[in-house]
Enzyme design. Sequence first.
Site, PDB file in Angstrom:
ATOM      1  N   HIS A 200      33.203  60.631  30.454  1.00 54.48           N
ATOM      2  CA  HIS A 200      32.040  59.847  30.002  1.00 54.48           C
ATOM      3  C   HIS A 200      30.747  60.643  30.014  1.00 54.48           C
ATOM      4  CE1 HIS A 200      31.436  59.686  34.343  1.00 54.48           C
ATOM      5  NE2 HIS A 200      30.174  59.413  34.070  1.00 54.48           N
TER       6      HIS A 200
HETATM    7  C1  UD1 Z   1      25.524  56.420  33.859  1.00 50.92           C
HETATM    8  C2  UD1 Z   1      24.843  57.567  34.593  1.00 50.92           C
HETATM    9  C3  UD1 Z   1      25.871  58.633  34.918  1.00 50.92           C
HETATM   10  C4  UD1 Z   1      27.043  58.053  35.674  1.00 50.92           C
HETATM   11  C5  UD1 Z   1      27.627  56.882  34.913  1.00 50.92           C
HETATM   12  C6  UD1 Z   1      28.697  56.213  35.732  1.00 50.92           C
HETATM   13  C7  UD1 Z   1      22.490  58.045  34.036  1.00 50.92           C
HETATM   14  C8  UD1 Z   1      21.587  58.924  33.269  1.00 50.92           C
HETATM   15  N1  UD1 Z   1      23.798  58.187  33.775  1.00 50.92           N
HETATM   16  O1  UD1 Z   1      26.022  56.934  32.642  1.00 50.92           O
HETATM   17  O2  UD1 Z   1      25.262  59.637  35.723  1.00 50.92           O
HETATM   18  O3  UD1 Z   1      28.008  59.051  35.856  1.00 50.92           O
HETATM   19  O4  UD1 Z   1      26.593  55.920  34.655  1.00 50.92           O
HETATM   20  O5  UD1 Z   1      29.608  55.518  34.937  1.00 50.92           O
HETATM   21  O6  UD1 Z   1      22.056  57.268  34.841  1.00 50.92           O
HETATM   22  N2  UD1 Z   1      27.620  50.435  28.457  1.00 50.92           N
HETATM   23  C9  UD1 Z   1      28.260  49.237  28.317  1.00 50.92           C
HETATM   24  N3  UD1 Z   1      28.388  48.442  29.408  1.00 50.92           N
HETATM   25  C10 UD1 Z   1      27.911  48.786  30.621  1.00 50.92           C
HETATM   26  C11 UD1 Z   1      27.250  50.016  30.760  1.00 50.92           C
HETATM   27  C12 UD1 Z   1      27.110  50.834  29.673  1.00 50.92           C
HETATM   28  O7  UD1 Z   1      28.717  48.876  27.233  1.00 50.92           O
HETATM   29  O8  UD1 Z   1      28.073  48.021  31.578  1.00 50.92           O
HETATM   30  C13 UD1 Z   1      27.503  51.342  27.285  1.00 50.92           C
HETATM   31  C14 UD1 Z   1      26.247  51.128  26.476  1.00 50.92           C
HETATM   32  O9  UD1 Z   1      26.566  51.363  25.142  1.00 50.92           O
HETATM   33  C15 UD1 Z   1      25.339  52.247  26.978  1.00 50.92           C
HETATM   34  C16 UD1 Z   1      26.308  53.356  27.320  1.00 50.92           C
HETATM   35  O10 UD1 Z   1      27.483  52.680  27.758  1.00 50.92           O
HETATM   36  O11 UD1 Z   1      24.410  52.631  26.012  1.00 50.92           O
HETATM   37  C17 UD1 Z   1      25.812  54.287  28.399  1.00 50.92           C
HETATM   38  O12 UD1 Z   1      25.379  53.587  29.567  1.00 50.92           O
HETATM   39  P1  UD1 Z   1      24.301  54.239  30.568  1.00 50.92           P
HETATM   40  O13 UD1 Z   1      24.175  53.432  31.782  1.00 50.92           O
HETATM   41  O14 UD1 Z   1      23.054  54.567  29.840  1.00 50.92           O
HETATM   42  O15 UD1 Z   1      24.923  55.626  30.921  1.00 50.92           O
HETATM   43  P2  UD1 Z   1      26.370  55.990  31.428  1.00 50.92           P
HETATM   44  O16 UD1 Z   1      27.006  56.855  30.411  1.00 50.92           O
HETATM   45  O17 UD1 Z   1      27.096  54.771  31.867  1.00 50.92           O
HETATM   46  N1  UDP Z   2      36.667  54.111  38.394  1.00 52.83           N
HETATM   47  C1  UDP Z   2      37.240  52.827  38.368  1.00 52.83           C
HETATM   48  N2  UDP Z   2      37.878  52.418  37.226  1.00 52.83           N
HETATM   49  C2  UDP Z   2      37.994  53.212  36.135  1.00 52.83           C
HETATM   50  C3  UDP Z   2      37.424  54.518  36.165  1.00 52.83           C
HETATM   51  C4  UDP Z   2      36.757  54.929  37.312  1.00 52.83           C
HETATM   52  O1  UDP Z   2      37.170  52.091  39.341  1.00 52.83           O
HETATM   53  O2  UDP Z   2      38.589  52.775  35.141  1.00 52.83           O
HETATM   54  C5  UDP Z   2      35.946  54.533  39.602  1.00 52.83           C
HETATM   55  C6  UDP Z   2      36.490  55.772  40.266  1.00 52.83           C
HETATM   56  O3  UDP Z   2      37.485  55.429  41.197  1.00 52.83           O
HETATM   57  C7  UDP Z   2      35.256  56.368  40.925  1.00 52.83           C
HETATM   58  C8  UDP Z   2      34.106  55.886  40.073  1.00 52.83           C
HETATM   59  O4  UDP Z   2      34.634  54.864  39.222  1.00 52.83           O
HETATM   60  O5  UDP Z   2      35.065  55.854  42.227  1.00 52.83           O
HETATM   61  C9  UDP Z   2      33.541  56.998  39.259  1.00 52.83           C
HETATM   62  O6  UDP Z   2      32.611  56.504  38.368  1.00 52.83           O
HETATM   63  P1  UDP Z   2      32.190  57.248  37.042  1.00 52.83           P
HETATM   64  O7  UDP Z   2      33.256  58.196  36.658  1.00 52.83           O
HETATM   65  O8  UDP Z   2      31.811  56.189  36.082  1.00 52.83           O
HETATM   66  O9  UDP Z   2      30.853  57.999  37.464  1.00 52.83           O
HETATM   67  P2  UDP Z   2      30.531  59.362  38.225  1.00 52.83           P
HETATM   68  O10 UDP Z   2      31.274  59.400  39.496  1.00 52.83           O
HETATM   69  O11 UDP Z   2      30.877  60.479  37.298  1.00 52.83           O
HETATM   70  O12 UDP Z   2      29.055  59.291  38.409  1.00 52.83           O
END
Ligand code: UD1
Ligand code: UDP
Length: 358
Positions: free
Chosen positions: A205
Amino acid sequence: MKIAVILGTRPEIIKMSPIIRNLTKRGDEFFILHTGQHYSYEMDKSFFDTLELPDPRYNLDAGSGSHAEQTGKVMLGIETVLQKEKPGVVLVQGDTNTVLAGALAAAKLHVKVGHVEAGLRSFDRRMPEEVNRVVADHISDYLFAPTEIARANLLHEGIDKKKIFVTGNTIVDAVFQNLEIAQKRGDILLKLGLSHGKYFLVTAHRVENVDDEPRLKKIIAGLMTIGKKYALPVIFPVHPRTEKKLREFGILPTGITFIPPKNFLEFLQLEAHAILVLTDSGGVQEETCILGVPCVTLRDNTERPETVDVGANILSGVEPDAILKAADAMLGVPRDWKNPFGDGTASEKIVSILSENA
Ligand code: UD1
Ligand code: UDP
């Protein structure tokens, strides 16, 4: 001393959960402020439900947006809540925009900031997470570093050693607290028709991977090659950002099973029984290392070098050949490394440090 636990995304909910359990057990005064950065059921509420966490007292419903929009909205909301609640300390976890906004809003109001998982560095300032971590660390009063490497990074940047506490990572607490429950409840393998050690698990992601069309295409090509070579299913619980980008770029892979994101208990089982995990997630690099499952990190760098040092993880970048080579190598490693992230008592240490010092 009242504690404000600020969280907003999937990994923050998971890694704050042992701290929340600890505060609840001790009867300490605290409340949860959810920024709403993640809001879809499977990225948010699903974790409150499966981890049996108390409801947030506040949800700012900040949602998605550009960096400035998201960070600004969250800061405004947090400022109002902190002025009303007047906590003694704000706890943030990790490196998201929620963390940056929480730390900044609190520091400007002269509310003490505790940063859980302080000191991680990829040394790549193009990553939004790196900017968030560095800023949060430099305005925090309590820096809870998971490892000695993280402490050394902080000292190197001139941060006062008295502010730094090496506690281990709360993800170890979360894995230990939930693995057995996961295995007992578990029928996710059965549901998906999988068997132990007979599938690859994937997550991706990172913005630098999935928002970049050529990079995402290369990752998918690498995954398809591995599935074909080993004749094993490739299971990919897909993050909403990635799902959106796959659609936008018209990428239609074959031989990869995309499923919605799983709750933590189901995902833990999927990790624990996989033959190999390929990921660009920070938390997943840690969990595989804790669970004794080899990992290939689909990135050029990592802020979790401990996983590579102990032999649990390898950086492949995104070239399909390099991904395949890394997978071949990791499939052959002995799974006998020692978990470098602590003994599962990080949350206890953090809560007692706060109660002794704040
Ligand atoms: C964010 C964090 C990243 C973290 C990740 C965990 C920042 C800059 N990034 O990235 O460091 O690793 O969360 O998963 O803070 N969306 C949905 N539903 C949701 C959330 C997001 O549909 O509940 C979609 C939306 O289209 C959104 C995109 O995902 O625009 C990205 O969401 P965003 O929270 O901006 O960044 P992440 O990629 O989730
Ligand atoms: N995770 C989860 N379900 C999923 C994918 C990830 O519960 O389908 C959990 C995983 O076990 C870990 C956390 O989400 O604890 C990691 O989150 P993510 O990869 O979104 O963010 P990051 O750690 O890179 O910030």
